[in-house]
Scaffold this motif. Structure first.
Motif, PDB file in Angstrom:
ATOM      1  N   TRP A  97       0.837  -1.209   0.000  1.00  0.00           N
ATOM      2  CA  TRP A  97       0.000   0.000   0.000  1.00  0.00           C
ATOM      3  C   TRP A  97       0.871   1.257   0.000  1.00  0.00           C
ATOM      4  O   TRP A  97       0.604   2.208  -0.731  1.00  0.00           O
ATOM      5  CB  TRP A  97      -0.914  -0.021   1.218  1.00  0.00           C
ATOM      6  N   SER A  98       1.921   1.248   0.803  1.00  0.00           N
ATOM      7  CA  SER A  98       2.834   2.401   0.848  1.00  0.00           C
ATOM      8  C   SER A  98       3.568   2.574  -0.482  1.00  0.00           C
ATOM      9  O   SER A  98       3.754   3.698  -0.966  1.00  0.00           O
ATOM     10  CB  SER A  98       3.850   2.216   1.985  1.00  0.00           C
ATOM     11  N   LEU A  99       3.986   1.462  -1.086  1.00  0.00           N
ATOM     12  CA  LEU A  99       4.637   1.534  -2.394  1.00  0.00           C
ATOM     13  C   LEU A  99       3.691   2.098  -3.448  1.00  0.00           C
ATOM     14  O   LEU A  99       4.099   2.882  -4.319  1.00  0.00           O
ATOM     15  CB  LEU A  99       5.129   0.144  -2.822  1.00  0.00           C
ATOM     16  N   TYR A 100       2.427   1.708  -3.363  1.00  0.00           N
ATOM     17  CA  TYR A 100       1.434   2.231  -4.309  1.00  0.00           C
ATOM     18  C   TYR A 100       1.330   3.747  -4.191  1.00  0.00           C
ATOM     19  O   TYR A 100       1.302   4.459  -5.201  1.00  0.00           O
ATOM     20  CB  TYR A 100       0.079   1.582  -4.051  1.00  0.00           C
ATOM     21  N   VAL A 101       1.290   4.260  -2.959  1.00  0.00           N
ATOM     22  CA  VAL A 101       1.194   5.710  -2.769  1.00  0.00           C
ATOM     23  C   VAL A 101       2.424   6.405  -3.338  1.00  0.00           C
ATOM     24  O   VAL A 101       2.324   7.419  -4.043  1.00  0.00           O
ATOM     25  CB  VAL A 101       1.018   6.034  -1.274  1.00  0.00           C
ATOM     26  N   LEU A 102       3.612   5.862  -3.063  1.00  0.00           N
ATOM     27  CA  LEU A 102       4.839   6.458  -3.591  1.00  0.00           C
ATOM     28  C   LEU A 102       4.864   6.421  -5.122  1.00  0.00           C
ATOM     29  O   LEU A 102       5.246   7.392  -5.784  1.00  0.00           O
ATOM     30  CB  LEU A 102       6.058   5.724  -3.024  1.00  0.00           C
ATOM     31  N   ILE A 103       4.441   5.279  -5.680  1.00  0.00           N
ATOM     32  CA  ILE A 103       4.405   5.161  -7.150  1.00  0.00           C
ATOM     33  C   ILE A 103       3.382   6.131  -7.736  1.00  0.00           C
ATOM     34  O   ILE A 103       3.631   6.767  -8.762  1.00  0.00           O
ATOM     35  CB  ILE A 103       4.071   3.709  -7.553  1.00  0.00           C
ATOM     36  N   GLY A 104       2.237   6.280  -7.072  1.00  0.00           N
ATOM     37  CA  GLY A 104       1.227   7.223  -7.551  1.00  0.00           C
ATOM     38  C   GLY A 104       1.746   8.652  -7.564  1.00  0.00           C
ATOM     39  O   GLY A 104       1.524   9.402  -8.516  1.00  0.00           O
ATOM     40  N   PHE A 105       2.469   9.038  -6.503  1.00  0.00           N
ATOM     41  CA  PHE A 105       3.062  10.374  -6.470  1.00  0.00           C
ATOM     42  C   PHE A 105       4.098  10.536  -7.596  1.00  0.00           C
ATOM     43  O   PHE A 105       4.162  11.574  -8.250  1.00  0.00           O
ATOM     44  CB  PHE A 105       3.722  10.625  -5.119  1.00  0.00           C
ATOM     45  N   GLY A 106       4.899   9.476  -7.783  1.00  0.00           N
ATOM     46  CA  GLY A 106       5.905   9.536  -8.844  1.00  0.00           C
ATOM     47  C   GLY A 106       5.275   9.631 -10.224  1.00  0.00           C
ATOM     48  O   GLY A 106       5.731  10.409 -11.078  1.00  0.00           O
ATOM     49  N   VAL A 107       4.226   8.832 -10.463  1.00  0.00           N
ATOM     50  CA  VAL A 107       3.518   8.887 -11.748  1.00  0.00           C
ATOM     51  C   VAL A 107       2.944  10.280 -11.984  1.00  0.00           C
ATOM     52  O   VAL A 107       3.012  10.826 -13.102  1.00  0.00           O
ATOM     53  CB  VAL A 107       2.407   7.816 -11.798  1.00  0.00           C
ATOM     54  N   SER A 108       2.385  10.884 -10.942  1.00  0.00           N
ATOM     55  CA  SER A 108       1.801  12.226 -11.080  1.00  0.00           C
ATOM     56  C   SER A 108       2.857  13.257 -11.455  1.00  0.00           C
ATOM     57  O   SER A 108       2.651  14.080 -12.357  1.00  0.00           O
ATOM     58  CB  SER A 108       1.128  12.630  -9.759  1.00  0.00           C
ATOM     59  N   ALA A 109       4.004  13.207 -10.765  1.00  0.00           N
ATOM     60  CA  ALA A 109       5.061  14.171 -11.056  1.00  0.00           C
ATOM     61  C   ALA A 109       5.624  13.972 -12.465  1.00  0.00           C
ATOM     62  O   ALA A 109       5.824  14.942 -13.212  1.00  0.00           O
ATOM     63  CB  ALA A 109       6.177  14.043 -10.020  1.00  0.00           C
ATOM     64  N   LEU A 110       5.878  12.720 -12.843  1.00  0.00           N
ATOM     65  CA  LEU A 110       6.417  12.448 -14.178  1.00  0.00           C
ATOM     66  C   LEU A 110       5.415  12.794 -15.274  1.00  0.00           C
ATOM     67  O   LEU A 110       5.791  13.289 -16.339  1.00  0.00           O
ATOM     68  CB  LEU A 110       6.818  10.971 -14.282  1.00  0.00           C
ATOM     69  N   THR A 111       4.138  12.539 -15.012  1.00  0.00           N
ATOM     70  CA  THR A 111       3.112  12.841 -16.009  1.00  0.00           C
ATOM     71  C   THR A 111       3.011  14.339 -16.268  1.00  0.00           C
ATOM     72  O   THR A 111       2.872  14.776 -17.411  1.00  0.00           O
ATOM     73  CB  THR A 111       1.747  12.291 -15.561  1.00  0.00           C
ATOM     74  N   GLU A 112       3.094  15.129 -15.193  1.00  0.00           N
ATOM     75  CA  GLU A 112       3.045  16.571 -15.414  1.00  0.00           C
ATOM     76  C   GLU A 112       4.276  17.042 -16.185  1.00  0.00           C
ATOM     77  O   GLU A 112       4.179  17.925 -17.049  1.00  0.00           O
ATOM     78  CB  GLU A 112       2.943  17.334 -14.097  1.00  0.00           C
ATOM     79  N   ALA A 113       5.441  16.452 -15.902  1.00  0.00           N
ATOM     80  CA  ALA A 113       6.641  16.801 -16.672  1.00  0.00           C
ATOM     81  C   ALA A 113       6.449  16.438 -18.138  1.00  0.00           C
ATOM     82  O   ALA A 113       6.817  17.215 -19.045  1.00  0.00           O
ATOM     83  CB  ALA A 113       7.858  16.087 -16.089  1.00  0.00           C
ATOM     84  N   LEU A 114       5.868  15.261 -18.388  1.00  0.00           N
ATOM     85  CA  LEU A 114       5.570  14.841 -19.753  1.00  0.00           C
ATOM     86  C   LEU A 114       4.580  15.800 -20.405  1.00  0.00           C
ATOM     87  O   LEU A 114       4.722  16.181 -21.571  1.00  0.00           O
ATOM     88  CB  LEU A 114       5.007  13.419 -19.741  1.00  0.00           C
TER      89      LEU A 114
END
Length: 327
Positions: A97-114
């Motif tokens: 669950w914690s990894l999912y939250v971290l991955i979700g934050f990472g996906v959000s940051a990378l997606t905005e950069a994209l």
């Protein structure tokens, strides 16, 4: 890929309430899909929420992506992770669950950069196309000025050969000007809709060359986009072949039809100019126009063939055509 992303991104930035409400709706849609597939995705409680996070960050910003991550993590913990109906996550589920939250934050940051990169690329391409159109417009105006000067020069000449040479030069420059008139942005260089270009070109040639003779010029071309440089070469070839047909196919003020065709045949283009006149000799004189046609075809990696028909003459030019050269 950047064009698809640019198409998905809203043109206007919405207010905070609308952005977060839309993000919540996206997460709830993913939640309902997960509920509908409960048996199939029992071992993957958070799988369908990843696309919801990506879409929220892509459409809006990383803040909505973070929001989608938190909401989806809480929904997954309450409805799909033991103990069901409680936010008290067991130790076995805490790490994923914690990894999912971290991955979700990472996906959000990378997606905005994209997203920002795609917006910059789209804006740069739009600016480049505007510059190309402006350059093409200025080039066309310069060419038209050259044509005007040459026409004035030709009117003052008494020698027929000199005047004919200037007239030929004028028509060749006009071919290039017409290509720039129809130039549009795209890819590494501008492209030209070849069917419309040939139609306009042949209409102008017919009006210029026929005088009072009943000679029609017909065009049948596939709807293709070709590079501007290729369009100019094709236009110059058509110009020379149609001009020769008018000069030699219909002596004694005879009439007929000159048919111009351009069709795609798998990996090559077949350009043809056909008349229903007196026919063509086996041996062709190496005049400037003929040499120019062969030179242009050779530069494009093509070949020229001349066929005598029962009535008239047909010249076919076979040109290589790469898949990425057309629309």
């Amino acid at each position: 890929m950047e064009n698809l992303i640019a198409a998905l991104i809203p043109k206007n930035r919405y207010g905070v309430l609308l952005r977060y409400t839309a993000s919540l709706a996206i997460v709830l849609i993913a939640f309902m899909l997960r509920m509908a597939m409960a048996d199939t995705l029992e071992a993957y409680p958070m799988l369908l929420f990843i696309p919801a996070i990506f879409l929220s960050a892509l459409l809006f910003d990383h803040g909505t992506g973070f929001f989608a991550t938190i909401v989806s993590a809480l929904l997954a913990a309450y409805f799909f992770m033991a103990p069901i109906g409680s936010l008290a996550i067991g130790w076995a589920a805490a790490v994923p669950w914690s990894l999912y939250v971290l991955i979700g934050f990472g996906v959000s940051a990378l997606t905005e950069a994209l997203r920002r990169t795609a917006e910059k690329l789209h804006e740069a391409e739009r600016h480049q196309n505007l510059l190309r159109e402006e350059l093409s417009h200025r080039t066309k105006n310069d060419l038209m000025m050259v044509i005007s000067v040459l026409m004035l020069q030709a009117k003052g000449l008494k020698e027929k050969e000199a005047r004919a040479a200037l007239d030929s030069a004028i028509t060749r420059i006009d071919v290039i000007a017409k290509a720039h008139e129809r130039l549009r942005g795209g890819g590494e260089q501008g492209r030209v809709a070849i069917a419309d270009y040939l139609e306009a070109l042949c209409q102008g040639l017919g009006e210029l060359l026929r005088d009072v003779r009943p000679i029609a010029v017909r065009v049948q071309a596939d709807a293709l986009d070709v590079r501007a440089s290729e369009a100019v070469s094709i236009g110059l070839i058509v110009n020379e072949l149609v001009t020769n047909a008018f000069k030699y196919a219909y002596p004694d003020n005879g009439g007929g039809t000159v048919q111009v065709g351009l069709q795609r045949r798998q990996d090559y283009l077949e350009l043809s100019v056909e008349d229903d006149g007196v026919g063509c000799p086996v041996e062709v004189s190496s005049g400037l126009g003929t040499r120019l046609v062969r030179l242009l075809a050779s530069q494009m990696g093509g070949a020229v063939e001349r066929h005598a028909m029962e009535k008239g003459c047909r010249v076919a030019v076979r040109l290589p055509f790469a898949v990425d050269a057309g629309a």
